[in-house]
Design an enzyme around this catalytic site. Structure first.
Site, PDB file in Angstrom:
ATOM      1  N   CYS A 269     -33.752 -20.768  22.966  1.00 48.26           N
ATOM      2  CA  CYS A 269     -32.512 -19.990  22.907  1.00 48.26           C
ATOM      3  C   CYS A 269     -31.374 -20.837  22.350  1.00 48.26           C
ATOM      4  O   CYS A 269     -30.819 -21.694  23.038  1.00 48.26           O
ATOM      5  CB  CYS A 269     -32.132 -19.456  24.285  1.00 48.26           C
ATOM      6  SG  CYS A 269     -30.613 -18.464  24.243  1.00 48.26           S
TER       7      CYS A 269
ATOM      8  N   CYS B 132     -27.911 -20.548  24.208  1.00 54.81           N
ATOM      9  CA  CYS B 132     -27.880 -21.293  25.469  1.00 54.81           C
ATOM     10  C   CYS B 132     -27.868 -22.801  25.221  1.00 54.81           C
ATOM     11  O   CYS B 132     -27.186 -23.544  25.931  1.00 54.81           O
ATOM     12  CB  CYS B 132     -29.047 -20.889  26.358  1.00 54.81           C
ATOM     13  SG  CYS B 132     -28.929 -19.189  26.981  1.00 54.81           S
TER      14      CYS B 132
END
Length: 180
Positions: free
Chosen positions: A131, A134
């Protein structure tokens, strides 16, 4: 069981993974809590039963009960957040970034351990789970807290090697002849 048990389980073609796995814990500049919390959170993120069992046992001997639970919490919360934030990013419509996630994430605010350590574990799990949003968010938090790029890089190396270990051992198990 331990890192050594995993190393001895790796096949010959995974010599680089074996050598990298061996050096992760012996050459670390991270604190013991940062190191073993990262190792545990990454093992959990791989979902590999053998890697989780081997590394959790060794991590338990190097972490307080609170840190062990917090590392598990980092893996759990990022399993949710990585899917959500990666998906909203990949859709390509930035409007989703302005909408409230409406997902409970209280552990990030009160992880039960040093917040920087928890953020490092979330960063590592985000690397395993792929991700980008993130990764950017957690890297920013740890850098603003004073951690160096070299320590961030070390956490990313741990994520990569633990993931490669899990992928290799799970592939070997899948390729093994079935026993009756």
């Amino acid at each position: 069981m331990s890192v050594d048990a995993l190393k001895s389980s790796l096949p010959g073609y995974a010599k680089d993974t074996k050598l990298n796995l061996g050096s992760l814990t012996s050459t670390s500049q991270l604190t013991d809590q940062q190191l073993w919390g990262t190792v545990l959170a990454c093992a959990l993120a791989t979902r590999s039963a053998v890697v989780i069992r081997e590394l959790a046992e060794e991590a338990a001997g190097n972490l307080s009960a609170e840190a062990f639970e917090a590392a598990k919490g980092a893996a759990s919360i990022m399993a949710m957040n990585n899917v959500y934030y990666r998906a909203t990013h990949l859709i390509g419509d930035e409007t989703y970034a302005t909408l409230p996630a409406r997902l409970r994430m209280s552990i990030i605010g009160k992880p039960g351990v040093d917040k920087v350590d928890f953020e490092l574990w979330c960063l590592a799990v985000s690397a395993v789970n792929g991700c980008g949003r993130c990764l950017e968010s957690h890297e920013k938090v740890v850098r603003e807290a004073g951690l160096s790029r070299e320590l961030v890089q070390e956490v990313l190396r741990i994520a990569a090697v633990v993931n490669a270990t899990a992928a290799t051992l799970d592939a070997e198990a899948a390729l093994a002849p079935a026993t009756v």
